[in-house]
Design a protein around this motif. Structure first.
Motif, PDB file in Angstrom:
ATOM      1  N   SER A 170       0.822  -1.201   0.000  1.00  0.00           N
ATOM      2  CA  SER A 170       0.000   0.000   0.000  1.00  0.00           C
ATOM      3  C   SER A 170       0.860   1.256   0.000  1.00  0.00           C
ATOM      4  O   SER A 170       2.051   1.219   0.341  1.00  0.00           O
ATOM      5  N   TYR A 171       0.233   2.360  -0.379  1.00  0.00           N
ATOM      6  CA  TYR A 171       0.861   3.683  -0.262  1.00  0.00           C
ATOM      7  C   TYR A 171      -0.175   4.640   0.299  1.00  0.00           C
ATOM      8  O   TYR A 171      -1.345   4.633  -0.119  1.00  0.00           O
ATOM      9  N   THR A 172       0.241   5.464   1.253  1.00  0.00           N
ATOM     10  CA  THR A 172      -0.647   6.447   1.873  1.00  0.00           C
ATOM     11  C   THR A 172      -0.005   7.822   1.814  1.00  0.00           C
ATOM     12  O   THR A 172       1.108   8.011   2.312  1.00  0.00           O
ATOM     13  N   GLY A 173      -0.700   8.764   1.184  1.00  0.00           N
ATOM     14  CA  GLY A 173      -0.221  10.138   1.108  1.00  0.00           C
ATOM     15  C   GLY A 173      -1.055  11.054   1.985  1.00  0.00           C
ATOM     16  O   GLY A 173      -2.265  10.842   2.153  1.00  0.00           O
ATOM     17  N   THR A 174      -0.416  12.080   2.535  1.00  0.00           N
ATOM     18  CA  THR A 174      -1.111  13.093   3.336  1.00  0.00           C
ATOM     19  C   THR A 174      -0.898  14.443   2.655  1.00  0.00           C
ATOM     20  O   THR A 174       0.053  15.163   2.991  1.00  0.00           O
ATOM     21  N   PRO A 175      -1.721  14.804   1.680  1.00  0.00           N
ATOM     22  CA  PRO A 175      -1.518  16.040   0.909  1.00  0.00           C
ATOM     23  C   PRO A 175      -1.422  17.273   1.806  1.00  0.00           C
ATOM     24  O   PRO A 175      -2.241  17.491   2.699  1.00  0.00           O
ATOM     25  N   GLY A 176      -0.383  18.074   1.568  1.00  0.00           N
ATOM     26  CA  GLY A 176      -0.181  19.288   2.331  1.00  0.00           C
ATOM     27  C   GLY A 176       0.425  19.079   3.696  1.00  0.00           C
ATOM     28  O   GLY A 176       0.644  20.049   4.437  1.00  0.00           O
ATOM     29  N   ILE A 177       0.699  17.836   4.062  1.00  0.00           N
ATOM     30  CA  ILE A 177       1.273  17.524   5.371  1.00  0.00           C
ATOM     31  C   ILE A 177       2.439  16.561   5.175  1.00  0.00           C
ATOM     32  O   ILE A 177       2.322  15.581   4.451  1.00  0.00           O
ATOM     33  N   ASP A 178       3.548  16.838   5.821  1.00  0.00           N
ATOM     34  CA  ASP A 178       4.694  15.926   5.810  1.00  0.00           C
ATOM     35  C   ASP A 178       5.231  15.820   7.236  1.00  0.00           C
ATOM     36  O   ASP A 178       6.238  16.431   7.590  1.00  0.00           O
ATOM     37  N   LEU A 187      -4.912  10.144   1.113  1.00  0.00           N
ATOM     38  CA  LEU A 187      -5.210   9.502  -0.160  1.00  0.00           C
ATOM     39  C   LEU A 187      -4.365   8.231  -0.207  1.00  0.00           C
ATOM     40  O   LEU A 187      -3.133   8.313  -0.115  1.00  0.00           O
ATOM     41  N   ALA A 188      -5.005   7.084  -0.324  1.00  0.00           N
ATOM     42  CA  ALA A 188      -4.276   5.843  -0.203  1.00  0.00           C
ATOM     43  C   ALA A 188      -4.833   4.804  -1.171  1.00  0.00           C
ATOM     44  O   ALA A 188      -5.953   4.926  -1.672  1.00  0.00           O
ATOM     45  N   PHE A 189      -4.020   3.785  -1.414  1.00  0.00           N
ATOM     46  CA  PHE A 189      -4.503   2.627  -2.170  1.00  0.00           C
ATOM     47  C   PHE A 189      -3.658   1.428  -1.776  1.00  0.00           C
ATOM     48  O   PHE A 189      -2.528   1.560  -1.297  1.00  0.00           O
ATOM     49  N   ASP A 190      -4.220   0.254  -1.969  1.00  0.00           N
ATOM     50  CA  ASP A 190      -3.444  -0.973  -1.803  1.00  0.00           C
ATOM     51  C   ASP A 190      -3.710  -1.903  -2.968  1.00  0.00           C
ATOM     52  O   ASP A 190      -4.699  -1.771  -3.686  1.00  0.00           O
ATOM     53  N   VAL A 191      -2.784  -2.815  -3.164  1.00  0.00           N
ATOM     54  CA  VAL A 191      -2.884  -3.856  -4.199  1.00  0.00           C
ATOM     55  C   VAL A 191      -2.740  -5.195  -3.499  1.00  0.00           C
ATOM     56  O   VAL A 191      -1.776  -5.417  -2.743  1.00  0.00           O
ATOM     57  N   ILE A 192      -3.699  -6.088  -3.730  1.00  0.00           N
ATOM     58  CA  ILE A 192      -3.693  -7.413  -3.115  1.00  0.00           C
ATOM     59  C   ILE A 192      -3.662  -8.462  -4.214  1.00  0.00           C
ATOM     60  O   ILE A 192      -4.480  -8.430  -5.141  1.00  0.00           O
ATOM     61  N   PRO A 232     -13.427  -4.348   3.728  1.00  0.00           N
ATOM     62  CA  PRO A 232     -13.706  -3.685   2.458  1.00  0.00           C
ATOM     63  C   PRO A 232     -12.762  -2.552   2.092  1.00  0.00           C
ATOM     64  O   PRO A 232     -12.749  -2.137   0.942  1.00  0.00           O
ATOM     65  N   LEU A 233     -11.957  -2.034   3.045  1.00  0.00           N
ATOM     66  CA  LEU A 233     -11.083  -0.904   2.784  1.00  0.00           C
ATOM     67  C   LEU A 233      -9.676  -1.195   3.298  1.00  0.00           C
ATOM     68  O   LEU A 233      -9.472  -2.094   4.120  1.00  0.00           O
ATOM     69  N   LEU A 234      -8.725  -0.408   2.818  1.00  0.00           N
ATOM     70  CA  LEU A 234      -7.357  -0.520   3.316  1.00  0.00           C
ATOM     71  C   LEU A 234      -7.289  -0.123   4.784  1.00  0.00           C
ATOM     72  O   LEU A 234      -6.780  -0.869   5.629  1.00  0.00           O
ATOM     73  N   SER A 235      -7.780   1.065   5.117  1.00  0.00           N
ATOM     74  CA  SER A 235      -7.739   1.530   6.501  1.00  0.00           C
ATOM     75  C   SER A 235      -8.910   0.972   7.286  1.00  0.00           C
ATOM     76  O   SER A 235      -9.934   0.589   6.717  1.00  0.00           O
ATOM     77  N   VAL A 236      -8.756   0.934   8.603  1.00  0.00           N
ATOM     78  CA  VAL A 236      -9.788   0.363   9.459  1.00  0.00           C
ATOM     79  C   VAL A 236     -10.373   1.442  10.362  1.00  0.00           C
ATOM     80  O   VAL A 236      -9.756   2.483  10.590  1.00  0.00           O
ATOM     81  N   PRO A 237     -11.563   1.215  10.916  1.00  0.00           N
ATOM     82  CA  PRO A 237     -12.175   2.210  11.808  1.00  0.00           C
ATOM     83  C   PRO A 237     -11.539   2.184  13.195  1.00  0.00           C
ATOM     84  O   PRO A 237     -10.905   1.206  13.595  1.00  0.00           O
ATOM     85  N   PRO A 272     -10.097 -12.275 -10.482  1.00  0.00           N
ATOM     86  CA  PRO A 272     -10.587 -12.689  -9.160  1.00  0.00           C
ATOM     87  C   PRO A 272      -9.522 -12.621  -8.073  1.00  0.00           C
ATOM     88  O   PRO A 272      -9.844 -12.349  -6.913  1.00  0.00           O
ATOM     89  N   ALA A 273      -8.279 -12.854  -8.432  1.00  0.00           N
ATOM     90  CA  ALA A 273      -7.203 -12.884  -7.435  1.00  0.00           C
ATOM     91  C   ALA A 273      -6.451 -11.560  -7.327  1.00  0.00           C
ATOM     92  O   ALA A 273      -5.500 -11.466  -6.558  1.00  0.00           O
ATOM     93  N   LEU A 274      -6.858 -10.548  -8.073  1.00  0.00           N
ATOM     94  CA  LEU A 274      -6.171  -9.254  -8.048  1.00  0.00           C
ATOM     95  C   LEU A 274      -7.143  -8.168  -7.624  1.00  0.00           C
ATOM     96  O   LEU A 274      -8.148  -7.932  -8.285  1.00  0.00           O
ATOM     97  N   TRP A 275      -6.859  -7.501  -6.509  1.00  0.00           N
ATOM     98  CA  TRP A 275      -7.675  -6.402  -6.019  1.00  0.00           C
ATOM     99  C   TRP A 275      -6.862  -5.114  -6.008  1.00  0.00           C
ATOM    100  O   TRP A 275      -5.690  -5.114  -5.610  1.00  0.00           O
ATOM    101  N   ILE A 276      -7.483  -4.031  -6.414  1.00  0.00           N
ATOM    102  CA  ILE A 276      -6.898  -2.699  -6.299  1.00  0.00           C
ATOM    103  C   ILE A 276      -7.924  -1.838  -5.575  1.00  0.00           C
ATOM    104  O   ILE A 276      -9.063  -1.701  -6.029  1.00  0.00           O
ATOM    105  N   ARG A 277      -7.527  -1.257  -4.426  1.00  0.00           N
ATOM    106  CA  ARG A 277      -8.495  -0.555  -3.579  1.00  0.00           C
ATOM    107  C   ARG A 277      -8.024   0.881  -3.279  1.00  0.00           C
ATOM    108  O   ARG A 277      -7.280   1.096  -2.329  1.00  0.00           O
ATOM    109  N   PRO A 278      -8.443   1.861  -4.071  1.00  0.00           N
ATOM    110  CA  PRO A 278      -8.153   3.252  -3.724  1.00  0.00           C
ATOM    111  C   PRO A 278      -9.153   3.761  -2.691  1.00  0.00           C
ATOM    112  O   PRO A 278     -10.299   3.314  -2.647  1.00  0.00           O
ATOM    113  N   GLU A 279      -8.712   4.698  -1.843  1.00  0.00           N
ATOM    114  CA  GLU A 279      -9.630   5.290  -0.870  1.00  0.00           C
ATOM    115  C   GLU A 279      -9.226   6.727  -0.564  1.00  0.00           C
ATOM    116  O   GLU A 279      -8.056   7.109  -0.671  1.00  0.00           O
TER     117      GLU A 279
END
Length: 468
Positions: A100-108, A460-465, A221-226, A430-437
């Motif tokens: 996965s990759y997670t970006g924080t726009p405007g924040i570093d 802004l994040a996404f993962d590849v499974i 259903p998502l990369l990040s969790v509640p 079926p075996a390849l998932w791409i999940r942007p969020e």
């Protein structure tokens, strides 16, 4: 505008989009859990969790969760099993790779932290989250008694997410990729007792059976969790029974040695149990689980993050207390409860709605009472999911959540926190998932983000499974 109104407006805006929100799969309600553990040296949490949980014993009586259906689809590929010549064997082997990759726009942020976002907790960085392998012989649901087992091996950044206190302490570098964990390691048995009546028994280490989402990447259903997953128990060690009573009801009862901890003769056992129910038409499910028992540690642990990178949720230590006996261990009872309700809508059941409420309260926590004396801590929240299967290959997901930390125990400050997340699941194969969020988190009164300078954060994040 108050925080809760922003949540409602955001969710309604998504509903107005054509073909949105969607995550098809079966309704959740039975198994799952994800928990976080507090970092050594203080009460705040860095992940420890739960996916799946007690899904196998209850699958016969509760509609499969979104995650369970996802795992089943991935398992159908049987790529690894075929390679090893085990595709027809009773023992099955499968797994997945998640990056996965997670970006924080405007924040570093200098501390590299996304603060309240897990398991993708590193800002503006790639993570190799889960390189996951499962070896299992699942129990059969027929009319004869049988035995089974399961061993899960996790390599990747999420090793810190599932880690049990006392297992591999000091073995790996915190926040590093090169860590290994065995989040599930159990044997099980199933004994039919009559028509649609059966007793299941599981013993060893296993995921929590509570909640809607899961630690395992393919069971959520998502990369990040509640928040309500991240700050609750992920794994348990002990024994759990599931009594199936007819086609719609399962009772769960068991004894565990506390949350997110390995074997130790000094631990006292806690009660874990609840009920799973599904409606006659299969559209509605209800799951309610409770944990009650001591959740401190018999001795205050070290505050060295290299030796103790995480603590079980609800445990506490400090430099002054490290190594000393904890006189409140047997008197600091933790109560955790989660209730999940799901409903499938539409003629083709393409819409799934889910709601979860969860709370944790614990007494006699050192440093949280008047004048630094032992006191009670509490945190709790609620989340709502809306899932829709637009096509067999594209699904949309919407989640909104409110979370309250009364004492600043698991989060940077005592405050009310909100998150709103929208995403897609794209399955070219079926075996390849791409999940942007896209996710937005904010605190009502404090500024926990960007090294303590901002009250909100966009990720802004996404993962590849890849499943095998």
């Amino acid at each position: 505008m108050p925080g809760w109104r922003w949540l409602v407006v955001g969710h309604l805006a998504l509903l107005a989009l054509p073909g949105a929100p969607a995550f098809a799969q079966e309704a959740a309600g039975a198994p799952r859990s994800l928990s976080a553990s507090a970092p050594a040296g203080g009460p705040r949490s860095a992940p420890s969790p739960g996916p799946g949980g007690l899904d196998e014993p209850t699958a016969a009586t509760v509609a499969p969760t979104a995650g369970q259906a996802a795992q089943a689809e991935g398992a159908d590929t049987k790529a690894l099993a075929k390679l090893l010549g085990l595709d027809e064997a009773p023992v099955t082997v499968y797994g997945w790779l998640q990056n996965s990759y997670t970006g924080t726009p405007g924040i570093d942020p200098r501390n590299r932290s996304t603060v309240t976002v897990f398991p993708n907790r590193l800002a503006n960085e790639w993570q190799g989250n889960q390189y996951y392998l499962v070896v299992e012989d699942p129990v059969e649901t027929g009319d004869r008694a049988n035995l089974g087992f399961r061993v899960d091996t996790l390599l990747g950044n999420d090793w810190l997410f599932t880690k049990s206190f006392g297992l591999f302490d000091g073995a790996f570098t915190p926040r590093g990729f090169a860590g290994v964990d065995f989040p599930q390691l159990y044997g099980e048995a199933r004994l039919p007792l009559g028509e649609n009546v059966a007793l299941g028994v599981k013993g060893g280490r296993f995921y929590s059976p509570a909640g809607f989402e899961s630690v395992m990447a393919v069971k959520r259903p998502l990369l990040s969790v509640p928040y309500i997953l991240n700050f609750t128990p992920f794994t348990f060690f002990g024994a759990l029974t599931s009594l199936q009573l007819g086609e719609r009801l399962t009772l769960v009862n068991g004894a565990v040695n506390g949350a997110d901890r390995w074997i130790n003769s000094n631990y006292r056992y806690s009660y874990l149990g609840g009920v799973n129910w599904n409606s006659a038409d299969g559209r509605t499910t209800l799951s309610s689980m409770t944990l009650v028992g001591p959740n401190q540690l018999p001795f205050f642990p070290s505050t060295d993050p290299q030796q103790v990178p995480t603590l079980p949720v609800g445990a506490y230590t400090s430099p002054e207390l490290a190594g000393r006996r904890n006189p409140f261990y047997g008197r600091s009872t933790l109560v955790y409860h989660s209730t999940v309700a799901t409903r499938k809508w539409g003629e083709k059941k393409r819409w799934t709605q889910a709601m979860e409420a969860a709370f944790v309260t614990q007494g006699n926590v050192v440093g949280f009472g008047p004048g630094g004396k032992p006191g009670r801590i509490s945190y709790y929240g609620g989340a709502h999911w809306l899932l829709f299967e637009a096509t067999p290959k594209v699904t949309a997901v919407s989640r909104i959540e409110v979370f309250r930390d009364d004492n600043g125990f698991v989060l940077p400050a005592a405050d009310t926190y909100y998150e709103m997340t929208h995403g897609l699941i794209c399955k070219p194969r079926p075996a390849l998932w791409i999940r942007p969020e896209i996710r937005y988190d904010w605190a009502q009164f404090t500024t926990p983000y960007d090294d303590g300078t901002r009250g909100g954060q966009l990720t802004l994040a996404f993962d590849v499974i890849v499943q095998f």
